[in-house]
Design a protein around this motif. Structure first.
Motif, PDB file in Angstrom:
ATOM      1  N   ALA A   1      39.512 -45.795  16.721  1.00  0.00           N
ATOM      2  CA  ALA A   1      38.199 -45.413  16.193  1.00  0.00           C
ATOM      3  C   ALA A   1      37.210 -46.556  16.399  1.00  0.00           C
ATOM      4  CB  ALA A   1      38.308 -45.067  14.715  1.00  0.00           C
ATOM      5  N   VAL A   2      37.683 -47.767  16.149  1.00  0.00           N
ATOM      6  CA  VAL A   2      36.796 -48.915  16.286  1.00  0.00           C
ATOM      7  C   VAL A   2      36.407 -49.119  17.748  1.00  0.00           C
ATOM      8  CG1 VAL A   2      36.649 -51.415  16.086  1.00  0.00           C
ATOM      9  CG2 VAL A   2      37.649 -50.079  14.239  1.00  0.00           C
TER      10      VAL A   2
ATOM     11  N   VAL B   1      30.351 -50.561  18.921  1.00  0.00           N
ATOM     12  CA  VAL B   1      31.257 -51.682  18.727  1.00  0.00           C
ATOM     13  C   VAL B   1      31.461 -52.426  20.050  1.00  0.00           C
ATOM     14  CG1 VAL B   1      33.567 -52.364  18.010  1.00  0.00           C
ATOM     15  CG2 VAL B   1      32.390 -50.550  16.805  1.00  0.00           C
TER      16      VAL B   1
ATOM     17  N   LEU C   1      24.934 -51.350  15.279  1.00  0.00           N
ATOM     18  CA  LEU C   1      25.964 -51.976  14.469  1.00  0.00           C
ATOM     19  C   LEU C   1      25.384 -53.140  13.683  1.00  0.00           C
ATOM     20  CD1 LEU C   1      29.017 -51.558  14.046  1.00  0.00           C
ATOM     21  CD2 LEU C   1      29.355 -53.508  15.543  1.00  0.00           C
TER      22      LEU C   1
ATOM     23  N   SER D   1      45.260 -45.329  15.083  1.00  0.00           N
ATOM     24  CA  SER D   1      44.122 -44.412  15.050  1.00  0.00           C
ATOM     25  C   SER D   1      42.849 -45.162  14.658  1.00  0.00           C
ATOM     26  CB  SER D   1      44.387 -43.289  14.057  1.00  0.00           C
ATOM     27  OG  SER D   1      44.583 -43.837  12.771  1.00  0.00           O
ATOM     28  N   LEU D   2      43.023 -46.089  13.713  1.00  0.00           N
ATOM     29  CA  LEU D   2      41.866 -46.841  13.252  1.00  0.00           C
ATOM     30  C   LEU D   2      41.358 -47.757  14.368  1.00  0.00           C
ATOM     31  CD1 LEU D   2      39.975 -47.431  11.032  1.00  0.00           C
ATOM     32  CD2 LEU D   2      41.614 -48.984  10.004  1.00  0.00           C
TER      33      LEU D   2
ATOM     34  N   ARG E   1      35.196 -46.750   8.309  1.00  0.00           N
ATOM     35  CA  ARG E   1      36.442 -47.341   8.809  1.00  0.00           C
ATOM     36  C   ARG E   1      36.145 -48.563   9.665  1.00  0.00           C
ATOM     37  NH1 ARG E   1      40.281 -42.794  11.074  1.00  0.00           N
ATOM     38  NH2 ARG E   1      41.927 -43.967  10.040  1.00  0.00           N
TER      39      ARG E   1
ATOM     40  N   ASN F   1      34.204 -46.714  19.844  1.00  0.00           N
ATOM     41  CA  ASN F   1      32.810 -46.663  19.455  1.00  0.00           C
ATOM     42  C   ASN F   1      31.956 -47.522  20.391  1.00  0.00           C
ATOM     43  OD1 ASN F   1      30.372 -47.228  18.099  1.00  0.00           O
ATOM     44  ND2 ASN F   1      31.341 -46.655  16.155  1.00  0.00           N
TER      45      ASN F   1
END
Lengths: 358, 293
Positions: free
Chosen positions: B98-99, B105, A170, B94-95, A195, B102
């Protein structure tokens, strides 16, 4: 194995436990005891009381072992204090590929603000130091006083976490988003990455994230080899020549913490040796009661009242010890150190503790 | 400062060295405030939960639970608080998924300097409105300073976006002396008192915040007069000598603290002679604090 055998035979003793239980003092006492028994020991401490620090010759914040002068002693005692910020600076100076790269990071504003705040950085540095000291031939025994972590064994995965962070894709992605996707073959995931990117941009703006990433990435490049060292530390800790000692008080909250630690140590596959139950409230003995007898009546009664009041505390502590013995496991020892009627902050005080270490 | 002054604030942050009894004192204060009719939230930050354990209740985790009438508790977990925050900002489940789904992240969140602290203090800030009083059982001193400093660092480093706006607002709340008080807990022992002095100066120099009331925990009054003690001499059992030292130190350190901070309230929280520690003991301490404030 009892505590004395551990002090005589182990190569590394790690003292853990929650804050305020006396880890630092006991770590110093154990290293001193080892030296008195002829070993060359070093205690690596985090934040000793000022007077204890000066007793150990640690008036200055140096990240270098200092010898503690001992008279009539076969072994040798060194002490070293860990200062996260300085240790980080030191590490960067040592591993930086060029003086300019070194300056770039030391002068990075974020680095200056945050090097001591990087989560787990204290734990990480403690592990780095352990690894480094371990490779030095002049010590037979390393006694490590661990930072007071809120999460029992944070320091165990500290090297791994640091490795993850600095090699974090990242971070690279923030610096070179386009390159990242094509090089790592994550093109298909580009949409997902976009995103993530969008979320972070909305939250904080990309410039800040780039600054931050630049710092972390510099750190990663400079310190390199995180993964390898993390693996090395992990092997050291699990080795049979290492022993974990759990320091605890007797208050119920503290006991709760200690049992939690105990479980974590087992889960992590680390060699647990036993509990050091510190500041156990002394029981009043029969001979002590007999001594009171000669006192004038009213004073005698007052003393008896004071003794009665203390029974609850002895009872609390004996209960606590029973719980620890039961939960410690068959092989573990449970060494008690009584509360002393004096503060321990110098070598004489440590010697007093040593009487109870075997 | 009277107890009603203290409880008229919105945010009370309790710090001190590890093991001095921050949780106990925070809980005793929360109990006093709740009994005084306030809707109180006691927030632990990312700790091995102790409040619920002391009250013999199931751990609350990262959600607000009413443990006693009008006394709520939460154990703030940065990962979860961050998820809430991002969801609030992005408004797209949903976003957000997604973050957070991960792994990269997650590593970033865990490792990024100060992020967990910022998120934790941000969560505290977001809880101030729904309650009359939020009491934070803060991490031990060094880490508490980092926690109190992070909003101003981020506010200074980030140039735009909600993160900046919020960081600035958090910092404002912390510096609003009408709303926020920082209290410290210490013990009549050398290390905790030294750390108290260091914390006070670090607060002043690094955050511009002032230290409020100081709680001297496990304070023991003298039991014997000097003359009686002289008569007893070496006949005192070890246990009584240990107690005598605690009483002497209670007096000595109370004086030292008062000399250092002549204008700050010093509250003596009594040493308890009890075998177990639970609600009755906390009630006892709570009453003692009410009497001395």
């Amino acid at each position: 194995m009892n505590l004395t055998e551990a002090i005589l035979k182990k190569k590394r003793l790690v003292l853990c436990g929650s804050g305020g239980v006396g880890k630092t003092t006991l770590a110093a006492a154990i290293a001193l005891e080892a030296a008195r028994r002829g070993r060359r020991s070093i205690v690596l401490t985090i934040d000793p009381a000022r007077r204890l620090a000066s007793a150990l010759g640690l008036k200055e914040l140096l990240n270098e072992p200092k010898e503690v002068p001992l008279s009539q002693c076969q072994g040798r005692l060194h002490a070293m204090m860990l200062d996260t910020k300085r240790a980080f600076d030191h590490l960067i100076r040592k591993y930086a590929p060029s003086p300019s790269a070194c300056e770039a990071i030391l002068e990075n504003r974020l680095y200056q603000e945050m090097s001591s705040m990087i989560s787990g950085s204290q734990e990480y540095m403690a592990m780095e130091q352990l690894y480094e000291l371990n490779s030095r031939p002049e010590f037979d025994l390393l006694v490590l006083d661990t930072p007071p972590t809120r999460h029992a064994l944070d320091f165990l995965d500290a090297p791994q976490k640091m490795a993850h962070l600095t090699s974090s894709s990242l971070v690279k992605f923030f610096l070179m988003p386009g390159l990242f996707a094509s090089r790592t073959g994550l093109g298909l995931l580009q949409k997902g990455i976009d995103r993530v990117f969008e979320v972070f941009d909305r939250l904080a703006g990309l410039n800040f994230l780039k600054d931050l990433s630049r710092m972390i990435s510099l750190l990663g490049d400079l310190l390199g080899g995180f993964h390898q060292r993390a693996e090395g530390v992990s092997q050291l800790l699990k080795s049979e020549t290492t022993g974990f000692l759990l320091v605890t008080g007797t208050a119920s909250i503290t006991i709760q913490d200690a049992l939690f630690f105990r479980q974590k140590i087992s889960e992590a596959g680390l060699p647990f040796l036993g509990f050091l139950v510190n500041r156990v409230f002394p029981e009043v003995t029969r001979s002590e009661m007999q001594k009171i007898a000669g006192l004038p009546g009213p004073l005698q009664n007052k003393l008896i009242e004071a003794v009665d009041r203390c029974r609850a505390l002895s009872l609390r502590d004996q209960n606590a010890i029973q719980v620890l013995k039961k939960m410690g496991g068959k092989k573990a020892f449970c060494q008690t150190i009584p509360a002393l009627a004096e503060d321990v902050h110098n070598l004489e005080g440590l010697m007093r503790i040593n009487e109870f270490l075997s | 400062m009277s107890l009603s002054d203290l409880f008229s604030k919105k945010l009370l942050i309790v710090t001190g060295k590890g093991g001095v009894g921050k949780t106990t004192v925070s809980l005793a204060l929360a109990l006093a405030a709740a009994e005084g009719g306030k809707k109180v939230l006691l927030a632990e930050i990312n700790s091995e939960e102790q409040v619920a354990h002391l009250l013999e209740r199931e751990p609350t985790g990262h959600r607000e639970v009413e443990l006693l009438p009008s006394l709520w508790s939460i154990n703030i977990k940065p990962q979860e608080a961050f998820r809430e925050y991002v969801l609030l900002q992005i408004r797209l489940k949903s976003l957000t998924r997604a973050v957070f789904g991960n792994r990269l992240v997650r590593n970033f969140i865990e490792g990024t300097p100060g992020l967990a602290d910022l998120i934790s203090i941000g969560k505290v800030w977001s809880l101030v409105d729904p309650y009359d009083l939020v009491i934070v059982d803060a991490p031990s001193s060094g880490h508490a300073i980092a926690l109190l400093k992070i909003a101003s660092i981020v506010g200074g480093a980030v140039r735009r976006g909600p993160l900046k706006t919020h960081a600035d607002e958090i910092d404002q709340l912390l510096h609003d002396r009408e709303k926020t008080v920082i209290a410290a807990v210490t013990l009549p022992e050398e290390l905790p008192v030294t750390e108290l002095f260091e914390t006070e100066s670090a607060l002043r120099n690094q955050t511009g915040l002032r230290l409020g009331p100081i709680f001297l925990n496990q304070h023991l009054d003298r039991f014997f007069t000097d003359r009686e003690w002289e008569t007893i001499g070496s006949r005192a059992p070890q246990a009584i000598q240990v107690q005598k030292m605690r009483a002497d130190h209670s007096e000595f350190y109370a004086e030292r603290i008062q000399q250092q901070f002549p204008n700050q309230p010093l509250i003596r929280v009594p040493f308890l002679f009890s075998t177990s520690f639970g609600l009755p003991e906390i009630e006892h301490l709570s009453e003692a604090i009410e009497r001395s404030l």
